[in-house]
Design a protein around this motif. Sequence first.
Motif, PDB file in Angstrom:
ATOM      1  N   ALA A 185       0.824  -1.204   0.000  1.00 32.55           N
ATOM      2  CA  ALA A 185       0.000   0.000   0.000  1.00 32.55           C
ATOM      3  C   ALA A 185       0.861   1.258   0.000  1.00 32.55           C
ATOM      4  N   ARG A 186       0.269   2.357  -0.421  1.00 32.20           N
ATOM      5  CA  ARG A 186       0.937   3.646  -0.277  1.00 32.20           C
ATOM      6  C   ARG A 186       1.194   3.890   1.218  1.00 32.20           C
ATOM      7  N   PRO A 187       2.303   4.543   1.563  1.00 28.58           N
ATOM      8  CA  PRO A 187       2.540   4.858   2.974  1.00 28.58           C
ATOM      9  C   PRO A 187       1.368   5.582   3.625  1.00 28.58           C
ATOM     10  N   TYR A 188       0.666   6.416   2.870  1.00 31.40           N
ATOM     11  CA  TYR A 188      -0.482   7.129   3.422  1.00 31.40           C
ATOM     12  C   TYR A 188      -1.590   6.161   3.820  1.00 31.40           C
ATOM     13  N   ASP A 189      -1.953   5.235   2.930  1.00 28.08           N
ATOM     14  CA  ASP A 189      -3.000   4.269   3.250  1.00 28.08           C
ATOM     15  C   ASP A 189      -2.544   3.300   4.330  1.00 28.08           C
ATOM     16  N   CYS A 190      -1.264   2.995   4.344  1.00 28.05           N
ATOM     17  CA  CYS A 190      -0.715   2.131   5.385  1.00 28.05           C
ATOM     18  C   CYS A 190      -0.785   2.831   6.748  1.00 28.05           C
ATOM     19  N   ALA A 191      -0.592   4.138   6.766  1.00 31.36           N
ATOM     20  CA  ALA A 191      -0.690   4.888   8.021  1.00 31.36           C
ATOM     21  C   ALA A 191      -2.108   4.816   8.575  1.00 31.36           C
ATOM     22  N   LYS A 192      -3.097   4.899   7.699  1.00 28.52           N
ATOM     23  CA  LYS A 192      -4.489   4.770   8.141  1.00 28.52           C
ATOM     24  C   LYS A 192      -4.733   3.366   8.686  1.00 28.52           C
ATOM     25  N   TRP A 193      -4.229   2.360   7.984  1.00 29.15           N
ATOM     26  CA  TRP A 193      -4.369   0.982   8.438  1.00 29.15           C
ATOM     27  C   TRP A 193      -3.732   0.792   9.820  1.00 29.15           C
ATOM     28  N   ASN A 194      -2.525   1.299   9.975  1.00 26.17           N
ATOM     29  CA  ASN A 194      -1.816   1.132  11.247  1.00 26.17           C
ATOM     30  C   ASN A 194      -2.529   1.858  12.387  1.00 26.17           C
ATOM     31  N   TYR A 195      -3.153   2.981  12.092  1.00 28.11           N
ATOM     32  CA  TYR A 195      -3.940   3.676  13.111  1.00 28.11           C
ATOM     33  C   TYR A 195      -5.113   2.813  13.567  1.00 28.11           C
ATOM     34  N   LEU A 196      -5.759   2.142  12.623  1.00 29.37           N
ATOM     35  CA  LEU A 196      -6.934   1.332  12.942  1.00 29.37           C
ATOM     36  C   LEU A 196      -6.586   0.023  13.632  1.00 29.37           C
ATOM     37  N   PHE A 197      -5.469  -0.601  13.219  1.00 30.81           N
ATOM     38  CA  PHE A 197      -5.223  -1.986  13.633  1.00 30.81           C
ATOM     39  C   PHE A 197      -3.901  -2.242  14.350  1.00 30.81           C
ATOM     40  N   GLY A 207      -1.169   2.694  15.565  1.00 32.31           N
ATOM     41  CA  GLY A 207      -0.567   3.879  14.964  1.00 32.31           C
ATOM     42  C   GLY A 207      -1.292   5.148  15.384  1.00 32.31           C
ATOM     43  N   SER A 208      -0.711   6.286  15.038  1.00 32.96           N
ATOM     44  CA  SER A 208      -1.272   7.566  15.470  1.00 32.96           C
ATOM     45  C   SER A 208      -1.865   8.343  14.294  1.00 32.96           C
ATOM     46  N   LYS A 209      -2.766   9.248  14.631  1.00 29.64           N
ATOM     47  CA  LYS A 209      -3.314  10.145  13.619  1.00 29.64           C
ATOM     48  C   LYS A 209      -2.225  11.075  13.087  1.00 29.64           C
ATOM     49  N   ASP A 210      -1.247  11.379  13.917  1.00 27.63           N
ATOM     50  CA  ASP A 210      -0.166  12.258  13.471  1.00 27.63           C
ATOM     51  C   ASP A 210       0.540  11.679  12.251  1.00 27.63           C
ATOM     52  N   THR A 211       0.702  10.376  12.227  1.00 25.38           N
ATOM     53  CA  THR A 211       1.363   9.745  11.083  1.00 25.38           C
ATOM     54  C   THR A 211       0.486   9.838   9.845  1.00 25.38           C
ATOM     55  N   ILE A 244     -10.224  16.801   2.425  1.00 23.43           N
ATOM     56  CA  ILE A 244     -11.279  17.196   3.359  1.00 23.43           C
ATOM     57  C   ILE A 244     -12.095  15.978   3.776  1.00 23.43           C
ATOM     58  N   PHE A 245     -12.464  15.150   2.806  1.00 19.30           N
ATOM     59  CA  PHE A 245     -13.182  13.915   3.126  1.00 19.30           C
ATOM     60  C   PHE A 245     -12.392  13.054   4.116  1.00 19.30           C
ATOM     61  N   GLN A 246     -11.095  12.944   3.879  1.00 20.31           N
ATOM     62  CA  GLN A 246     -10.263  12.122   4.751  1.00 20.31           C
ATOM     63  C   GLN A 246     -10.169  12.726   6.151  1.00 20.31           C
ATOM     64  N   ALA A 247     -10.128  14.044   6.225  1.00 23.54           N
ATOM     65  CA  ALA A 247     -10.105  14.701   7.537  1.00 23.54           C
ATOM     66  C   ALA A 247     -11.376  14.383   8.311  1.00 23.54           C
ATOM     67  N   TYR A 248     -12.509  14.389   7.623  1.00 24.41           N
ATOM     68  CA  TYR A 248     -13.767  14.047   8.280  1.00 24.41           C
ATOM     69  C   TYR A 248     -13.782  12.574   8.696  1.00 24.41           C
ATOM     70  N   GLU A 249     -13.336  11.704   7.791  1.00 22.04           N
ATOM     71  CA  GLU A 249     -13.415  10.270   8.050  1.00 22.04           C
ATOM     72  C   GLU A 249     -12.573   9.858   9.253  1.00 22.04           C
ATOM     73  N   TYR A 250     -11.400  10.485   9.403  1.00 23.05           N
ATOM     74  CA  TYR A 250     -10.496  10.113  10.490  1.00 23.05           C
ATOM     75  C   TYR A 250     -10.487  11.136  11.625  1.00 23.05           C
ATOM     76  N   LYS A 251     -11.441  12.058  11.567  1.00 19.04           N
ATOM     77  CA  LYS A 251     -11.585  13.059  12.624  1.00 19.04           C
ATOM     78  C   LYS A 251     -10.258  13.769  12.909  1.00 19.04           C
ATOM     79  N   LEU A 252      -9.651  14.249  11.828  1.00 21.63           N
ATOM     80  CA  LEU A 252      -8.415  15.005  11.952  1.00 21.63           C
ATOM     81  C   LEU A 252      -8.731  16.433  12.378  1.00 21.63           C
ATOM     82  N   ASP A 253      -7.720  17.147  12.813  1.00 20.60           N
ATOM     83  CA  ASP A 253      -7.892  18.497  13.349  1.00 20.60           C
ATOM     84  C   ASP A 253      -8.099  19.496  12.214  1.00 20.60           C
TER      85      ASP A 253
END
Length: 303
Positions: free
Chosen positions: A20-32, A35-39, A76-85
């Motif tokens: 996966a792209r590092p970005y999508d992997c960061a989302k995966w690692n946050y969920l499972f 990992g952190s939202k910062d990443t 913007i969609f991703q910020a909403y989905e992952y409740k980013l700041d």
Amino acid sequence: MRVLTKEQLKIMNDWMQTNARPYDCAKWNYLFNGGSKDTIVEEMLKYQNADGGMGNGFEIDMLCPFSAAIPTAEAIFQAYEYKLDCSSEWFKAILAYFEKSVQDIPKYWEDTPKESMDYPHAPWLNYSPSTAFHPNPCAVVASAMICNGTDSQKELGYKIAADCFKLLVSNDFCGDHDTLNMQALVEQLLQIKSPLISDEVMESMRRRILENTCFDPGKYHEYFFTPLDFVSSPNSIWYDDVKHGIEQTFEFWLSNINEQGVWSPNFTWGIDSDVSRQVTEYWKGYITVKRAKILLSFGRIEK
């Protein structure tokens, strides 16, 4: 009730870490994987340009390095989905990008800049001048401006929202991505208890969601929006509207994990090249983390 098993989740995890792209992997690692939202944000910002807009392949089907409306709206969609700041500087830069790049055309921003035609892109993102207003991606941009913008951005956001709601309550055509954008606008305005959200708006939003939801799983190998494209959690206010189609969507997902142990997109560029094959791999990662997140929210992953 079928669930994603521990073994299937492990196979997906191994695939995501490698492919996966590092970005999508960061989302995966946050969920499972703790990992952190910062990443997630750190990886996302690698796609942000100096003008505040997103490019550089953040929208997987558009490999142009320059900023464009569609990939920036995706942030913007991703910020909403992952409740980013959404009060952070990177988000403010996104809103500034949209404010500075607004055009005197029917839909405020072109989906695809002319410059992107010089770079690999999906055929459905070929440049064509806008001749009519569409809420994709204007509605989600308006939601962010109204809820998080400066005074001038709020003013622009309300102007766009008026155009969106005029279309929403009409009988004019409103496609799936338009509906997804207006859903984001409605949900964000509900959170701030905006008087713009009337009974007519809510009833029209439900009508548009139903118009654009396919309840026939026999068609899910093609490009159709399923109930889980509009409802990602049992807590969704739209859950009751589409709940009769949710179980069959899960059944389709769990029956169509590919030989790699992840999910494949139900669309392609229609050409065979190194770039198109890589794009397909990136879409697998994007789709896999998105679906796994929904399965998690519905309690459909084996504990």
